[in-house]
Design a protein around this motif. Structure first.
Motif, PDB file in Angstrom:
ATOM      1  N   GLN A   1      -3.656  -0.026   6.504  1.00  0.00           N
ATOM      2  CA  GLN A   1      -2.960  -0.615   4.988  1.00  0.00           C
ATOM      3  C   GLN A   1      -0.935  -0.640   5.746  1.00  0.00           C
ATOM      4  O   GLN A   1      -0.080  -0.607   5.021  1.00  0.00           O
ATOM      5  CB  GLN A   1      -2.471   0.965   4.745  1.00  0.00           C
ATOM      6  CG  GLN A   1      -3.614   0.892   3.365  1.00  0.00           C
ATOM      7  CD  GLN A   1      -4.976   1.506   4.609  1.00  0.00           C
ATOM      8  OE1 GLN A   1      -4.803   2.025   5.904  1.00  0.00           O
ATOM      9  NE2 GLN A   1      -5.786   1.480   3.502  1.00  0.00           N
TER      10      GLN A   1
ATOM     11  N   ASP B   1       0.186   4.023   0.064  1.00  0.00           N
ATOM     12  CA  ASP B   1      -0.874   5.559   0.664  1.00  0.00           C
ATOM     13  C   ASP B   1      -1.333   4.443   1.677  1.00  0.00           C
ATOM     14  O   ASP B   1      -2.115   4.160   1.803  1.00  0.00           O
ATOM     15  CB  ASP B   1      -2.304   5.774  -0.146  1.00  0.00           C
ATOM     16  CG  ASP B   1      -2.935   7.178  -0.125  1.00  0.00           C
ATOM     17  OD1 ASP B   1      -2.139   7.360   1.598  1.00  0.00           O
ATOM     18  OD2 ASP B   1      -3.557   6.807   0.056  1.00  0.00           O
ATOM     19  N   GLU B   2       0.095   4.565   3.020  1.00  0.00           N
ATOM     20  CA  GLU B   2      -0.070   4.209   3.706  1.00  0.00           C
ATOM     21  C   GLU B   2      -0.404   4.791   5.108  1.00  0.00           C
ATOM     22  O   GLU B   2      -0.356   5.681   5.175  1.00  0.00           O
ATOM     23  CB  GLU B   2       2.127   3.836   4.809  1.00  0.00           C
ATOM     24  CG  GLU B   2       1.168   2.356   6.093  1.00  0.00           C
ATOM     25  CD  GLU B   2       3.050   2.534   6.357  1.00  0.00           C
ATOM     26  OE1 GLU B   2       2.995   1.465   6.166  1.00  0.00           O
ATOM     27  OE2 GLU B   2       2.994   2.842   7.238  1.00  0.00           O
TER      28      GLU B   2
ATOM     29  N   ALA C   1      -0.008  -4.399   5.652  1.00  0.00           N
ATOM     30  CA  ALA C   1      -0.305  -5.188   4.510  1.00  0.00           C
ATOM     31  C   ALA C   1       1.249  -4.240   4.354  1.00  0.00           C
ATOM     32  O   ALA C   1       1.580  -5.655   3.647  1.00  0.00           O
ATOM     33  CB  ALA C   1      -1.411  -4.287   4.323  1.00  0.00           C
ATOM     34  N   ASN C   2       2.007  -3.663   4.276  1.00  0.00           N
ATOM     35  CA  ASN C   2       3.348  -2.798   4.416  1.00  0.00           C
ATOM     36  C   ASN C   2       4.015  -4.171   4.846  1.00  0.00           C
ATOM     37  O   ASN C   2       5.228  -4.869   5.023  1.00  0.00           O
ATOM     38  CB  ASN C   2       3.218  -1.794   4.696  1.00  0.00           C
ATOM     39  CG  ASN C   2       2.887  -1.169   3.464  1.00  0.00           C
ATOM     40  OD1 ASN C   2       2.563  -1.366   2.432  1.00  0.00           O
ATOM     41  ND2 ASN C   2       2.613   0.266   3.324  1.00  0.00           N
TER      42      ASN C   2
ATOM     43  N   ALA D   1      -4.352  -0.076  -7.229  1.00  0.00           N
ATOM     44  CA  ALA D   1      -5.619   0.347  -7.230  1.00  0.00           C
ATOM     45  C   ALA D   1      -6.889  -0.403  -8.554  1.00  0.00           C
ATOM     46  O   ALA D   1      -7.728   0.012  -8.396  1.00  0.00           O
ATOM     47  CB  ALA D   1      -6.076   0.941  -6.988  1.00  0.00           C
TER      48      ALA D   1
ATOM     49  N   GLU E   1      -2.657 -10.390  -4.188  1.00  0.00           N
ATOM     50  CA  GLU E   1      -2.006 -10.669  -2.990  1.00  0.00           C
ATOM     51  C   GLU E   1      -2.787 -11.285  -2.108  1.00  0.00           C
ATOM     52  O   GLU E   1      -2.513 -11.733  -1.273  1.00  0.00           O
ATOM     53  CB  GLU E   1      -2.201  -8.781  -2.568  1.00  0.00           C
ATOM     54  CG  GLU E   1      -1.803  -8.674  -0.717  1.00  0.00           C
ATOM     55  CD  GLU E   1      -0.423  -8.562  -0.524  1.00  0.00           C
ATOM     56  OE1 GLU E   1      -0.481  -8.903   0.890  1.00  0.00           O
ATOM     57  OE2 GLU E   1       0.247  -7.909  -1.224  1.00  0.00           O
TER      58      GLU E   1
ATOM     59  N   MET F   1      -9.061  -1.546  -0.102  1.00  0.00           N
ATOM     60  CA  MET F   1      -7.751  -1.183  -0.074  1.00  0.00           C
ATOM     61  C   MET F   1      -7.629  -1.007  -1.234  1.00  0.00           C
ATOM     62  O   MET F   1      -7.579  -1.391  -2.384  1.00  0.00           O
ATOM     63  CB  MET F   1      -7.153  -2.616   0.492  1.00  0.00           C
ATOM     64  CG  MET F   1      -7.152  -3.083   2.129  1.00  0.00           C
ATOM     65  SD  MET F   1      -6.890  -2.301   3.208  1.00  0.00           S
ATOM     66  CE  MET F   1      -4.657  -2.931   3.130  1.00  0.00           C
ATOM     67  N   ASP F   2      -6.710   0.268  -1.247  1.00  0.00           N
ATOM     68  CA  ASP F   2      -5.557   0.673  -2.837  1.00  0.00           C
ATOM     69  C   ASP F   2      -4.084   0.078  -2.851  1.00  0.00           C
ATOM     70  O   ASP F   2      -3.108   0.318  -2.119  1.00  0.00           O
ATOM     71  CB  ASP F   2      -5.692   1.884  -2.861  1.00  0.00           C
ATOM     72  CG  ASP F   2      -7.028   2.497  -2.446  1.00  0.00           C
ATOM     73  OD1 ASP F   2      -7.722   2.100  -3.557  1.00  0.00           O
ATOM     74  OD2 ASP F   2      -6.753   3.573  -1.962  1.00  0.00           O
ATOM     75  N   LEU F   3      -4.080  -1.546  -3.229  1.00  0.00           N
ATOM     76  CA  LEU F   3      -3.103  -2.027  -3.459  1.00  0.00           C
ATOM     77  C   LEU F   3      -2.234  -1.955  -4.629  1.00  0.00           C
ATOM     78  O   LEU F   3      -2.774  -1.474  -5.640  1.00  0.00           O
ATOM     79  CB  LEU F   3      -3.602  -3.794  -3.385  1.00  0.00           C
ATOM     80  CG  LEU F   3      -3.961  -4.289  -1.940  1.00  0.00           C
ATOM     81  CD1 LEU F   3      -2.170  -4.814  -1.180  1.00  0.00           C
ATOM     82  CD2 LEU F   3      -4.537  -3.588  -0.921  1.00  0.00           C
TER      83      LEU F   3
ATOM     84  N   HIS G   1      -5.872  -9.251   7.958  1.00  0.00           N
ATOM     85  CA  HIS G   1      -5.073  -8.778   6.745  1.00  0.00           C
ATOM     86  C   HIS G   1      -5.989  -9.729   5.261  1.00  0.00           C
ATOM     87  O   HIS G   1      -6.655  -8.652   4.760  1.00  0.00           O
ATOM     88  CB  HIS G   1      -3.879  -9.428   5.991  1.00  0.00           C
ATOM     89  CG  HIS G   1      -3.276  -8.596   5.058  1.00  0.00           C
ATOM     90  ND1 HIS G   1      -3.789  -7.410   4.621  1.00  0.00           N
ATOM     91  CD2 HIS G   1      -2.702  -9.171   3.703  1.00  0.00           C
ATOM     92  CE1 HIS G   1      -3.054  -7.302   3.440  1.00  0.00           C
ATOM     93  NE2 HIS G   1      -2.185  -8.824   3.141  1.00  0.00           N
TER      94      HIS G   1
ATOM     95  N   CYS H   1       0.544  -0.912  -0.201  1.00  0.00           N
ATOM     96  CA  CYS H   1      -0.558   0.287  -0.049  1.00  0.00           C
ATOM     97  C   CYS H   1       0.576   1.142   0.030  1.00  0.00           C
ATOM     98  O   CYS H   1       1.502   1.760   1.246  1.00  0.00           O
ATOM     99  CB  CYS H   1      -0.635   0.033   1.123  1.00  0.00           C
ATOM    100  SG  CYS H   1      -2.438  -1.439   1.223  1.00  0.00           S
TER     101      CYS H   1
END
Length: 280
Positions: free
Chosen positions: A175, A169-170, A178-179, A223, A231, A265-267, A256, A167
């Motif tokens: 996010q 944009d954390e 995810a990171n 996204a 993912e 979520m914008d992956l 997650h 992500c």
């Protein structure tokens, strides 16, 4: 919170206890990854193949195939007078059943350890297998050797080191989780010998292999629903390894996966570098 030895032992025991339950799903997860990769990268791959002029009668070698989309596309382009050889180092070729008929041939082959399966190919294409190949220079030499004079090589590989975040944009705990898991996954891949910065070196390596008219570009998906699908399948596939290595707990991974399923979520996926050239 610091992970204690007791926590890590409990996680390892939990991973061992449910490994037998998860094993039958690995093929499903691998198929889901293949579908997501096709959704993300097929348009870019097909654009490059079109620009290289693939057409009726061409002899093509698809290296490291793991799905049917590119093989099927090539088969339609070359027609009954052409040939598409699809090879993979994995012993499970069940994915190929729908396409394993003329002009398509499917066989086992390790591009990093064996001689090319024939020569005189008009096109050799490889998407994403080289990051897992220990001797990548030998693999490239193998592919170049298989080309006829004037034949085209298109190699596409990810470069997670260029953009390592799930992500970019954390902005919240979802996010951040995810990171954290993405960074743990990349550390696992490095420990296995995967080269996370191979993609950026492809143009130089193609020139060093003697190819001419070398060019390259990159595609960075962000996204897309397919990013989340990729993912999710990847995390499920590496769940046991992530837990065993202490990069997350089973609870972390379940949370997650639920975040991914929410659709909020914008992956991002790692950039894919496409590099091409011609044999003199």
């Amino acid at each position: 919170m610091m992970r204690t030895d007791g926590h890590l032992l409990a996680d390892r025991q939990a991973a061992t206890a449910d490994r037998q339950t998860r094993t039958p799903t690995r093929q499903t997860d691998a198929a889901a990854r293949s579908d997501a990769l096709a959704a993300l990268f097929d348009p870019t791959t097909f654009r490059h193949l079109e620009s290289l002029g693939v057409g009726p009668g061409w002899r093509c070698w698809e290296v490291g195939a793991s799905g049917t989309s590119v093989v099927s596309w090539l088969a339609k382009k070359v027609g009954p007078t052409g040939k598409v050889l699809a090879t993979a180092a994995a012993t499970d070729l069940s994915w190929a059943t729908p396409v394993a008929r003329p002009p398509v041939e499917v066989r086992l082959h390790d591009v990093g350890a064996e001689e090319p399966p024939g020569d005189g190919y008009d096109l050799v294409h490889a998407r994403l297998p080289l990051v897992h190949v220990p001797d990548r220079e030998r693999a490239l030499r193998c592919m170049v050797k298989a080309l006829r004079p004037g034949g085209r090589l298109l190699v596409e590989d990810a470069d997670p080191a260029l953009q390592h975040l799930a992500c970019p944009d954390e902005h919240g705990p979802e996010q951040q989780l995810a990171n954290r898991l993405r960074k743990g996954l990349l550390r696992l891949l490095v420990s296995r010998g995967d080269d996370l910065s191979h993609g950026r070196r492809l143009p130089r390596q193609l020139r060093a292999a003697g190819l001419r008219r070398v060019g390259a570009d990159a595609y960075f998906p962000l996204a897309s629903p397919a990013c989340a699908a990729l993912e999710s399948a990847t995390i499920r596939q590496f769940r046991d390894e992530l837990v065993t290595a202490g990069f997350g707990t089973g609870q972390d991974i379940d949370r997650h996966l639920a975040n991914l399923a929410s659709g909020t979520m914008d992956l991002a996926s790692a950039p894919m570098i496409s590099a091409w050239g011609r044999r003199p």
